[in-house]
Motif scaffolding. Structure first.
Motif, PDB file in Angstrom:
ATOM      1  N   SER A 130      32.275  29.161  33.084  1.00 57.72           N
ATOM      2  CA  SER A 130      31.555  28.730  34.281  1.00 57.72           C
ATOM      3  C   SER A 130      30.465  27.711  33.980  1.00 57.72           C
ATOM      4  O   SER A 130      30.305  26.739  34.737  1.00 57.72           O
ATOM      5  CB  SER A 130      30.963  29.950  35.002  1.00 57.72           C
ATOM      6  N   THR A 187      40.483  25.533  36.934  1.00 58.19           N
ATOM      7  CA  THR A 187      40.158  26.338  38.112  1.00 58.19           C
ATOM      8  C   THR A 187      41.426  26.957  38.690  1.00 58.19           C
ATOM      9  O   THR A 187      42.521  26.425  38.537  1.00 58.19           O
ATOM     10  CB  THR A 187      39.477  25.481  39.198  1.00 58.19           C
ATOM     11  N   SER A 191      40.383  28.922  44.102  1.00 55.48           N
ATOM     12  CA  SER A 191      38.980  28.536  43.926  1.00 55.48           C
ATOM     13  C   SER A 191      38.556  27.588  45.043  1.00 55.48           C
ATOM     14  O   SER A 191      39.304  26.702  45.453  1.00 55.48           O
ATOM     15  CB  SER A 191      38.791  27.853  42.569  1.00 55.48           C
ATOM     16  N   GLU A 251      30.800  25.274  41.560  1.00 55.75           N
ATOM     17  CA  GLU A 251      30.742  25.718  40.170  1.00 55.75           C
ATOM     18  C   GLU A 251      29.418  26.414  39.866  1.00 55.75           C
ATOM     19  O   GLU A 251      29.377  27.365  39.075  1.00 55.75           O
ATOM     20  CB  GLU A 251      30.949  24.529  39.227  1.00 55.75           C
ATOM     21  N   ARG A 253      27.718  28.208  42.002  1.00 57.79           N
ATOM     22  CA  ARG A 253      27.822  29.553  42.575  1.00 57.79           C
ATOM     23  C   ARG A 253      28.629  30.470  41.661  1.00 57.79           C
ATOM     24  O   ARG A 253      28.282  31.645  41.477  1.00 57.79           O
ATOM     25  CB  ARG A 253      28.464  29.486  43.967  1.00 57.79           C
ATOM     26  N   GLU A 254      29.710  29.949  41.095  1.00 53.71           N
ATOM     27  CA  GLU A 254      30.510  30.767  40.179  1.00 53.71           C
ATOM     28  C   GLU A 254      29.705  31.120  38.926  1.00 53.71           C
ATOM     29  O   GLU A 254      29.804  32.243  38.408  1.00 53.71           O
ATOM     30  CB  GLU A 254      31.792  30.013  39.799  1.00 53.71           C
ATOM     31  N   ASP A 257      27.394  33.936  39.828  1.00 55.39           N
ATOM     32  CA  ASP A 257      28.121  35.210  39.922  1.00 55.39           C
ATOM     33  C   ASP A 257      28.391  35.784  38.532  1.00 55.39           C
ATOM     34  O   ASP A 257      28.256  37.005  38.319  1.00 55.39           O
ATOM     35  CB  ASP A 257      29.441  35.011  40.666  1.00 55.39           C
ATOM     36  N   ASP A 258      28.776  34.957  37.585  1.00 56.82           N
ATOM     37  CA  ASP A 258      29.031  35.437  36.224  1.00 56.82           C
ATOM     38  C   ASP A 258      27.741  35.907  35.563  1.00 56.82           C
ATOM     39  O   ASP A 258      27.740  36.905  34.817  1.00 56.82           O
ATOM     40  CB  ASP A 258      29.691  34.332  35.395  1.00 56.82           C
TER      41      ASP A 258
END
Length: 509
Positions: A130, A187, A191, A251, A253-254, A257-258
């Protein structure tokens, strides 16, 4: 008249011989006789067995016949009864305690290992998936903005365009195309970044074609070249750059989240550890009250193993969380602010160049310059701009580069204002153009100040990326090591508990 029943009469029942059981070979067999209703002589019940008692139990099944099935309720009752019977004795209760403790300790090790492995995978995604995608998305955005700026600079220089300007434009287009292809390959189909990547992949060749047309017309002195370049720049600003910004936001936001998944607290493992420790303590206290023995080595070992697993879980979680927070504080978060400032710098430079391409026919690009620089430095109700935010969030190692970028940006604005005076007040378009961009090396122009600003920001970005790698790398491995240790300690605890209770069981043999 009813027929009498007696010796010699038909249907008479003969008594058994002395010392001979009924039913033995040669013994008289009781036979059924038709019963008669008193006074009528008519049979009452056909086939009645005279030896059966009314309301008696049915005869047992014949030898060799199928046994009668026990009702399900009886089976369930039997199981409960056997379990209750087993727990009425001390050995039975010890066996049940051993089973419960073994299940709890193994479950604690398994749950802890699973939760730590889940967080290790999230930490690995932060480092190898990410964050690199977030960095590449920001680089796509920057490369596209720089390509538009460089194309406008080359157009203004026309036949005097230096090779380095042309090479820089081509490198920007190649970099953007390469990173778009890599991002599309990495991706997933679901996604949210796929839509942005599709638009970028479709529109980038069209933009490059428009720029080449504008460049060719400009070299031949065809005025239509300026219109082509302005249209290409409009496509860049209204289609390509917004798509790149959407890609970067998706990206980011991902990545967030990770980060959240990797830093999550494993409450399930902590809860099960507490339940297991309470169960171990209760069993040891019960044994102490019944046997007056203070210590049970096996149960103490099981307790120590569970405590060690919980302690390892806590230490690994705290150290990993600290490392990830440092990587976000000194790398990921400052990089987002810095990338925003770099795009604003390039947007301001593009507006500055397009103003001269339009040759004063519109104030649109002058307004864009004002808006971009205010967004960078802050003005009015925005006291802190994107450049000030990048300076504030930067780690100590990147501070000098950003301070230099701020100084170069201030110098760039002063040179822009001086060129604006030449153009507006003195009506000297050519002088204003040469004060902004020129093919002469080492000239003190706005273009030189812009390049110095951009290079300082690039140095700061490299520093912050390096700080991210140093802090975040290895966190997944630490969590994975703790997961293996927790699983092994759970098995050790189960074996120790069974061993300790087994010694108590041996005393009852």
């Amino acid at each position: 008249m009813a027929t009498p029943v007696g010796n010699g009469a038909s249907g008479a029942a003969f008594p058994a011989r002395p010392n001979q059981p009924p039913g033995a070979p040669g013994a008289p067999v009781a036979t059924a006789a038709p019963a008669t209703t008193a006074g009528t002589g008519s049979p009452a019940v056909s086939g009645a067995v005279l030896l059966a008692k009314p309301g008696g139990t049915p005869p047992a099944p014949r030898p060799g016949g199928a046994p009668a099935k026990r009702p399900p309720a009886a089976v369930a009752t039997g199981v409960r009864a056997r379990l209750a019977q087993a727990t009425r004795t001390p050995p039975g209760r010890l066996r049940l305690a051993g089973v419960v403790l073994a299940v709890l300790t193994v479950a604690f090790g398994g749950l802890t290992a699973w939760q730590l492995e889940t967080r290790a995978q999230a930490a690995d995604r932060v480092v190898s998936y990410s964050q690199p995608l977030s960095r590449d998305a920001a680089e796509i955005h920057r490369s596209l903005a720089d390509a538009a700026t460089t194309a406008a600079s080359g157009f203004l220089l026309a036949g005097a365009e230096p090779d380095e300007v042309r090479s820089r434009y081509e490198q920007d287009i190649a970099t953007a195309a390469k990173l778009i292809a890599q991002a599309a390959a990495r991706t997933t189909a679901t996604s949210p970044a796929q839509g942005s990547l599709a638009r970028l992949n479709q529109q980038l060749p069209a933009y490059a074609g428009l720029v080449e047309t504008a460049r060719a017309d400009n070299r031949q002195g065809i005025p239509l070249g300026g219109a082509y370049l302005r249209y290409a720049s409009e496509q860049m600003q209204t289609v390509l750059l917004p798509a790149a910004a959407e890609l970067a936001a998706a990206e980011n936001r991902e990545l967030a989240d990770d980060y959240a998944a990797a830093q999550a607290v494993p409450w399930g493992a902590y809860g099960l550890a507490l339940v297991t420790l309470i169960a171990l303590a209760w069993v040891q206290l019960t044994l102490f009250r019944r046997t007056n023995r203070v210590f049970n080595i096996g149960l103490l070992g099981a307790t120590a193993a569970v405590l060690a697993g919980a302690l390892w879980l806590t230490v690994a979680g705290l150290t990993t969380r600290s490392a990830l927070e440092q990587s976000a504080r000194e790398g990921a978060t400052p990089l987002r602010a810095l990338n925003s400032a770099r795009v604003d710098v390039l947007t301001a430079r593009l507006a500055e160049n397009l103003h001269f391409v339009a040759r004063g026919s519109t104030t649109r690009y002058a307004d864009q310059w004002t808006k971009a620089t205010e967004h960078l430095a802050g003005a009015g109700d925005r006291p802190g701009g994107s450049l000030s935010e990048a300076v504030r969030l930067a780690p100590t190692a990147a501070g000098p580069s950003l301070q230099d970028a701020s100084k170069q940006f201030d110098q760039w604005r002063r040179k822009h204002d001086a060129a604006r005076v030449l153009e507006v007040d003195n009506a000297d378009y050519q002088g204003a153009l040469e004060a902004t961009v020129t093919a002469k090396g080492g000239a003190d122009t706005a273009d030189a100040a812009f390049n110095a600003t951009d290079k300082a920001l690039a140095r700061a970005a490299d520093t912050e990326q390096d700080r991210f790698k140093r802090a975040a790398e290895g966190t997944g491995g630490d969590l994975r090591t703790a997961a293996v240790a927790a699983a092994l300690l759970g098995l050790v605890a189960a074996a120790a508990a069974l061993r300790g209770l087994g010694r108590r069981l041996a005393e009852y043999r």
